[in-house]
Scaffold this motif. Sequence first.
Motif, PDB file in Angstrom:
ATOM      1  N   ILE A 128     -61.498  13.140  23.442  1.00 46.83           N
ATOM      2  CA  ILE A 128     -61.536  13.385  24.891  1.00 46.83           C
ATOM      3  C   ILE A 128     -62.956  13.797  25.244  1.00 46.83           C
ATOM      4  O   ILE A 128     -63.413  14.896  24.897  1.00 46.83           O
ATOM      5  CB  ILE A 128     -60.533  14.487  25.294  1.00 46.83           C
ATOM      6  CG1 ILE A 128     -59.117  14.078  24.888  1.00 46.83           C
ATOM      7  CG2 ILE A 128     -60.610  14.759  26.794  1.00 46.83           C
ATOM      8  CD1 ILE A 128     -58.065  15.141  25.153  1.00 46.83           C
ATOM      9  N   ASP A 155     -64.490  13.406  28.508  1.00 48.07           N
ATOM     10  CA  ASP A 155     -64.721  13.813  29.892  1.00 48.07           C
ATOM     11  C   ASP A 155     -64.746  15.347  29.973  1.00 48.07           C
ATOM     12  O   ASP A 155     -63.762  16.006  29.651  1.00 48.07           O
ATOM     13  CB  ASP A 155     -63.610  13.247  30.785  1.00 48.07           C
ATOM     14  CG  ASP A 155     -63.847  13.576  32.248  1.00 48.07           C
ATOM     15  OD1 ASP A 155     -63.339  14.620  32.710  1.00 48.07           O
ATOM     16  OD2 ASP A 155     -64.550  12.806  32.913  1.00 48.07           O
ATOM     17  N   GLU A 178     -62.068  17.061  32.099  1.00 49.89           N
ATOM     18  CA  GLU A 178     -60.752  17.048  31.453  1.00 49.89           C
ATOM     19  C   GLU A 178     -60.692  18.067  30.324  1.00 49.89           C
ATOM     20  O   GLU A 178     -59.675  18.758  30.143  1.00 49.89           O
ATOM     21  CB  GLU A 178     -60.446  15.637  30.923  1.00 49.89           C
ATOM     22  CG  GLU A 178     -59.110  15.490  30.227  1.00 49.89           C
ATOM     23  CD  GLU A 178     -57.903  15.662  31.140  1.00 49.89           C
ATOM     24  OE1 GLU A 178     -56.765  15.554  30.636  1.00 49.89           O
ATOM     25  OE2 GLU A 178     -58.096  15.905  32.357  1.00 49.89           O
ATOM     26  N   ARG A 179     -61.757  18.169  29.564  1.00 44.33           N
ATOM     27  CA  ARG A 179     -61.801  19.160  28.480  1.00 44.33           C
ATOM     28  C   ARG A 179     -61.666  20.576  29.045  1.00 44.33           C
ATOM     29  O   ARG A 179     -60.953  21.415  28.495  1.00 44.33           O
ATOM     30  CB  ARG A 179     -63.107  19.027  27.679  1.00 44.33           C
ATOM     31  CG  ARG A 179     -63.208  17.725  26.901  1.00 44.33           C
ATOM     32  CD  ARG A 179     -64.530  17.655  26.122  1.00 44.33           C
ATOM     33  NE  ARG A 179     -64.551  18.646  25.047  1.00 44.33           N
ATOM     34  CZ  ARG A 179     -64.066  18.462  23.847  1.00 44.33           C
ATOM     35  NH1 ARG A 179     -63.496  17.295  23.533  1.00 44.33           N
ATOM     36  NH2 ARG A 179     -64.134  19.405  22.927  1.00 44.33           N
ATOM     37  N   ARG A 214     -60.203  21.407  31.849  1.00 36.82           N
ATOM     38  CA  ARG A 214     -58.828  21.566  32.330  1.00 36.82           C
ATOM     39  C   ARG A 214     -57.896  21.928  31.184  1.00 36.82           C
ATOM     40  O   ARG A 214     -57.065  22.847  31.293  1.00 36.82           O
ATOM     41  CB  ARG A 214     -58.358  20.275  33.001  1.00 36.82           C
ATOM     42  CG  ARG A 214     -56.921  20.329  33.536  1.00 36.82           C
ATOM     43  CD  ARG A 214     -56.499  18.985  34.102  1.00 36.82           C
ATOM     44  NE  ARG A 214     -56.089  18.069  33.056  1.00 36.82           N
ATOM     45  CZ  ARG A 214     -54.829  17.896  32.622  1.00 36.82           C
ATOM     46  NH1 ARG A 214     -53.852  18.644  33.149  1.00 36.82           N
ATOM     47  NH2 ARG A 214     -54.548  17.019  31.692  1.00 36.82           N
ATOM     48  N   LEU A 215     -58.050  21.217  30.074  1.00 33.78           N
ATOM     49  CA  LEU A 215     -57.175  21.448  28.929  1.00 33.78           C
ATOM     50  C   LEU A 215     -57.430  22.814  28.294  1.00 33.78           C
ATOM     51  O   LEU A 215     -56.497  23.499  27.871  1.00 33.78           O
ATOM     52  CB  LEU A 215     -57.351  20.331  27.906  1.00 33.78           C
ATOM     53  CG  LEU A 215     -56.878  18.943  28.371  1.00 33.78           C
ATOM     54  CD1 LEU A 215     -57.268  17.876  27.356  1.00 33.78           C
ATOM     55  CD2 LEU A 215     -55.379  18.934  28.605  1.00 33.78           C
ATOM     56  N   CYS A 263     -53.328  14.479  25.038  1.00 34.52           N
ATOM     57  CA  CYS A 263     -53.304  15.394  26.185  1.00 34.52           C
ATOM     58  C   CYS A 263     -54.058  14.830  27.388  1.00 34.52           C
ATOM     59  O   CYS A 263     -53.830  15.279  28.519  1.00 34.52           O
ATOM     60  CB  CYS A 263     -53.938  16.737  25.811  1.00 34.52           C
ATOM     61  SG  CYS A 263     -52.978  17.737  24.677  1.00 34.52           S
ATOM     62  N   GLU A 264     -54.967  13.885  27.132  1.00 30.67           N
ATOM     63  CA  GLU A 264     -55.800  13.384  28.229  1.00 30.67           C
ATOM     64  C   GLU A 264     -54.931  12.786  29.341  1.00 30.67           C
ATOM     65  O   GLU A 264     -54.176  11.837  29.118  1.00 30.67           O
ATOM     66  CB  GLU A 264     -56.788  12.339  27.713  1.00 30.67           C
ATOM     67  CG  GLU A 264     -57.800  11.919  28.748  1.00 30.67           C
ATOM     68  CD  GLU A 264     -58.974  11.157  28.135  1.00 30.67           C
ATOM     69  OE1 GLU A 264     -60.018  11.056  28.803  1.00 30.67           O
ATOM     70  OE2 GLU A 264     -58.836  10.663  26.995  1.00 30.67           O
ATOM     71  N   GLY A 265     -55.035  13.358  30.527  1.00 29.67           N
ATOM     72  CA  GLY A 265     -54.272  12.889  31.676  1.00 29.67           C
ATOM     73  C   GLY A 265     -52.848  13.377  31.735  1.00 29.67           C
ATOM     74  O   GLY A 265     -52.128  13.100  32.704  1.00 29.67           O
TER      75      GLY A 265
END
Length: 341
Positions: A121, A123, A126-127, A129-130, A151-153
């Motif tokens: 992952i 982005d 996104e990282r 967010r996670l 987990c992406e998306g």
Amino acid sequence: MKGRTIILDHLGDVEAAALMVDGALDDLLIDTGDAPRVGTVYRAVADRPVKGQGGMFLKTPDGSAFLRQVKGLAPGQTLLVQVTGFAEEGKAIPVTQKLLFKSRYAIVTPEAPGLNVSRAIRDEAERDRLLEIAHDTMGDAEYGLILRSSCEGAAAEEVSEDIVTMLSLADAVLSDDATEMEVLAEGDGPHTLAWREWTTKAEVVTEPGGFEEHGVLDALDALRADRVSLGGGSSMYVEPTRALTAVDVNTGTDASLAAGIKANMSCARALPRALRLRGIGGQIVIDLAPMPKKDRRPFETALRAAFKSDDVETTLVGWTPLGHFELQRKRARMLLSEVIE
């Protein structure tokens, strides 16, 4: 048929899952019968050390197990271990003390603290967010956590729920203070493994008879043969023996000067799938078609690229004096020939 299809069905009474990609069988998971599933966690009892190997035989409810790299462990001690692969007939179950609690989105790592996101992952938003989900869900837990590429998306609620489930399982196993041999957690079966590992978008078929309808049974019949077609008249034979698996590459009817390198490059691309579907691990020796030494590097590059997307740990060992190429592959699955008649 184009696209990806996951079929959850049974072979007789045995649970199984198949992944079809563009109408061809790409992966296959079959339950292990009496053998322990990979991921099973035991409370085991140390039995006897193996001098010169730094290992220890253990007693478990499913028979003898072998633990490598043992320090400070005395016979009679209890310890928690996890099954890492399948044992050949007459050999001990391979286990490790590094427990992993693995699901579709999350891996809880009790022995490796810290919160991590899969490098796949990339982005940054996104990282972030996670990582925020991980911090909020883990709270004060002392365990480590890896968020997988799947987990992406994914919805925050799904990721958080997965983390909580794995945390609860880890707590239940690690807080158990009994002293007798016991199975503390069963490894995942084929249907759960399919949900956990085959995360790319696909049609999912769960109705009984799916294997017959989607050509899985025909593909299994083809896997009984050692010969694998490589196209253009070339082929390879994948033949397991007690000591190792021999792969013999043949150019067939192609008599051109480039026949050898073409057959060998086709072997590099086809070999991971051929081994995966047959459940083959251990030592693998490839007897390649004749080719100039200058073509060895392109072959190695193609082989490395092919195994990069394979989920079974495989080490490319290198060339022998006779010009064979050697691999070492984890015994992550049972041999297909031992599972089906």
